[in-house]
Design a protein around this motif. Structure first.
Motif, mmCIF file in Angstrom:
data_model
loop_
_atom_site.group_PDB
_atom_site.id
_atom_site.type_symbol
_atom_site.label_atom_id
_atom_site.label_comp_id
_atom_site.label_asym_id
_atom_site.label_seq_id
_atom_site.Cartn_x
_atom_site.Cartn_y
_atom_site.Cartn_z
ATOM 1 N N LYS A 53 -85.083 51.442 -26.947
ATOM 2 C CA LYS A 53 -85.838 51.700 -28.166
ATOM 3 C C LYS A 53 -85.498 50.658 -29.231
ATOM 4 O O LYS A 53 -84.463 50.015 -29.180
ATOM 5 C CB LYS A 53 -85.503 53.095 -28.713
ATOM 6 C CG LYS A 53 -85.813 54.224 -27.760
ATOM 7 C CD LYS A 53 -87.283 54.490 -27.756
ATOM 8 C CE LYS A 53 -87.588 55.664 -26.839
ATOM 9 N NZ LYS A 53 -88.964 55.968 -26.732
ATOM 10 N N ALA A 54 -86.380 50.543 -30.200
ATOM 11 C CA ALA A 54 -86.170 49.567 -31.275
ATOM 12 C C ALA A 54 -85.120 50.076 -32.262
ATOM 13 O O ALA A 54 -84.954 51.279 -32.444
ATOM 14 C CB ALA A 54 -87.474 49.324 -32.005
ATOM 15 N N GLU A 55 -84.412 49.150 -32.877
ATOM 16 C CA GLU A 55 -83.499 49.470 -33.970
ATOM 17 C C GLU A 55 -84.245 49.164 -35.259
ATOM 18 O O GLU A 55 -84.583 48.012 -35.521
ATOM 19 C CB GLU A 55 -82.229 48.629 -33.858
ATOM 20 C CG GLU A 55 -81.428 48.911 -32.612
ATOM 21 C CD GLU A 55 -80.244 47.972 -32.459
ATOM 22 O OE1 GLU A 55 -79.980 47.162 -33.375
ATOM 23 O OE2 GLU A 55 -79.600 48.043 -31.412
ATOM 24 N N PHE A 56 -84.508 50.182 -36.055
ATOM 25 C CA PHE A 56 -85.360 50.032 -37.239
ATOM 26 C C PHE A 56 -84.580 49.587 -38.450
ATOM 27 O O PHE A 56 -83.523 50.106 -38.755
ATOM 28 C CB PHE A 56 -86.066 51.351 -37.562
ATOM 29 C CG PHE A 56 -86.910 51.865 -36.442
ATOM 30 C CD1 PHE A 56 -88.093 51.218 -36.109
ATOM 31 C CD2 PHE A 56 -86.534 52.970 -35.716
ATOM 32 C CE1 PHE A 56 -88.877 51.668 -35.061
ATOM 33 C CE2 PHE A 56 -87.305 53.433 -34.675
ATOM 34 C CZ PHE A 56 -88.484 52.779 -34.351
ATOM 35 N N VAL A 57 -85.132 48.601 -39.157
ATOM 36 C CA VAL A 57 -84.620 48.191 -40.456
ATOM 37 C C VAL A 57 -85.432 48.921 -41.520
ATOM 38 O O VAL A 57 -84.899 49.396 -42.501
ATOM 39 C CB VAL A 57 -84.738 46.657 -40.640
ATOM 40 C CG1 VAL A 57 -84.282 46.239 -42.013
ATOM 41 C CG2 VAL A 57 -83.946 45.944 -39.559
ATOM 42 N N GLY A 58 -86.736 49.051 -41.265
ATOM 43 C CA GLY A 58 -87.623 49.793 -42.150
ATOM 44 C C GLY A 58 -87.524 51.287 -41.880
ATOM 45 O O GLY A 58 -86.761 51.741 -41.026
ATOM 46 N N LYS A 59 -88.312 52.066 -42.596
ATOM 47 C CA LYS A 59 -88.290 53.522 -42.491
ATOM 48 C C LYS A 59 -89.389 53.995 -41.515
ATOM 49 O O LYS A 59 -90.541 53.605 -41.641
ATOM 50 C CB LYS A 59 -88.537 54.141 -43.871
ATOM 51 C CG LYS A 59 -88.511 55.632 -43.891
ATOM 52 C CD LYS A 59 -88.796 56.159 -45.287
ATOM 53 C CE LYS A 59 -88.912 57.662 -45.259
ATOM 54 N NZ LYS A 59 -89.321 58.185 -46.559
ATOM 55 N N LEU A 60 -89.001 54.846 -40.551
ATOM 56 C CA LEU A 60 -89.961 55.417 -39.616
ATOM 57 C C LEU A 60 -90.804 56.453 -40.345
ATOM 58 O O LEU A 60 -90.281 57.384 -40.937
ATOM 59 C CB LEU A 60 -89.227 56.071 -38.446
ATOM 60 C CG LEU A 60 -90.078 56.764 -37.397
ATOM 61 C CD1 LEU A 60 -90.957 55.748 -36.679
ATOM 62 C CD2 LEU A 60 -89.197 57.486 -36.413
ATOM 63 N N VAL A 61 -92.136 56.278 -40.342
ATOM 64 C CA VAL A 61 -93.030 57.148 -41.077
ATOM 65 C C VAL A 61 -93.673 58.196 -40.162
ATOM 66 O O VAL A 61 -93.679 59.376 -40.488
ATOM 67 C CB VAL A 61 -94.135 56.325 -41.788
ATOM 68 C CG1 VAL A 61 -95.129 57.226 -42.496
ATOM 69 C CG2 VAL A 61 -93.524 55.343 -42.756
ATOM 70 N N LYS A 62 -94.207 57.751 -39.017
ATOM 71 C CA LYS A 62 -94.960 58.655 -38.160
ATOM 72 C C LYS A 62 -94.912 58.195 -36.712
ATOM 73 O O LYS A 62 -94.835 57.008 -36.441
ATOM 74 C CB LYS A 62 -96.426 58.691 -38.630
ATOM 75 C CG LYS A 62 -97.308 59.672 -37.943
ATOM 76 C CD LYS A 62 -98.708 59.651 -38.557
ATOM 77 C CE LYS A 62 -99.591 60.671 -37.869
ATOM 78 N NZ LYS A 62 -100.950 60.666 -38.418
ATOM 79 N N GLU A 63 -94.920 59.176 -35.780
ATOM 80 C CA GLU A 63 -95.004 58.881 -34.352
ATOM 81 C C GLU A 63 -96.342 59.363 -33.836
ATOM 82 O O GLU A 63 -96.803 60.425 -34.202
ATOM 83 C CB GLU A 63 -93.883 59.572 -33.589
ATOM 84 C CG GLU A 63 -92.517 59.065 -33.917
ATOM 85 C CD GLU A 63 -91.433 59.728 -33.086
ATOM 86 O OE1 GLU A 63 -91.768 60.555 -32.208
ATOM 87 O OE2 GLU A 63 -90.259 59.424 -33.328
ATOM 88 N N TYR A 64 -96.974 58.564 -32.986
ATOM 89 C CA TYR A 64 -98.274 58.941 -32.425
ATOM 90 C C TYR A 64 -98.112 59.400 -31.002
ATOM 91 O O TYR A 64 -97.469 58.859 -30.207
ATOM 92 C CB TYR A 64 -99.241 57.753 -32.451
ATOM 93 C CG TYR A 64 -99.556 57.272 -33.842
ATOM 94 C CD1 TYR A 64 -100.480 57.959 -34.624
ATOM 95 C CD2 TYR A 64 -98.945 56.159 -34.361
ATOM 96 C CE1 TYR A 64 -100.775 57.513 -35.898
ATOM 97 C CE2 TYR A 64 -99.242 55.709 -35.631
ATOM 98 C CZ TYR A 64 -100.156 56.386 -36.392
ATOM 99 O OH TYR A 64 -100.444 55.942 -37.646
#
Length: 64
Positions: A53-64
Motif C-alpha cells: 500500500k502507499a504511504e500517504f503524505v497527504g490526508k486520505l479523504v475517501k475510498e471507492y
C-alpha cells in the motif's frame, strides 16, 4: 438437469482513493501506486510507493 456451478469472485485487494494535498487540492489515485504520486496542482508528493500500500503524505479523504 445440469448442475449449476457457483464460482466465487474474490474482492480486489486494491481500490481507488481520494487524497487531499497540503494546498487543499483533492486528487483520486490508486491505493497501491508503483511510483510516487505528486499533486496535479502544486507538484508536492502526496504518496510514496512502497512494497504494498502507499504511504500517504497527504490526508486520505475517501475510498471507492
Amino acid at each position: 438437469m445440469d448442475k449449476q456451478v457457483l464460482k466465487l469472485i474474490p474482492k480486489p485487494k486494491t481500490k481507488f482513493i481520494k487524497v487531499k494535498c497540503k494546498c487543499g487540492h483533492e486528487q483520486a489515485m490508486f491505493s497501491s501506486p508503483s511510483m510516487d504520486v505528486s499533486c496535479n496542482k502544486c507538484n508536492e508528493i502526496i504518496a510514496h510507493s512502497s512494497s504494498g500500500k502507499a504511504e500517504f503524505v497527504g490526508k486520505l479523504v475517501k475510498e471507492y
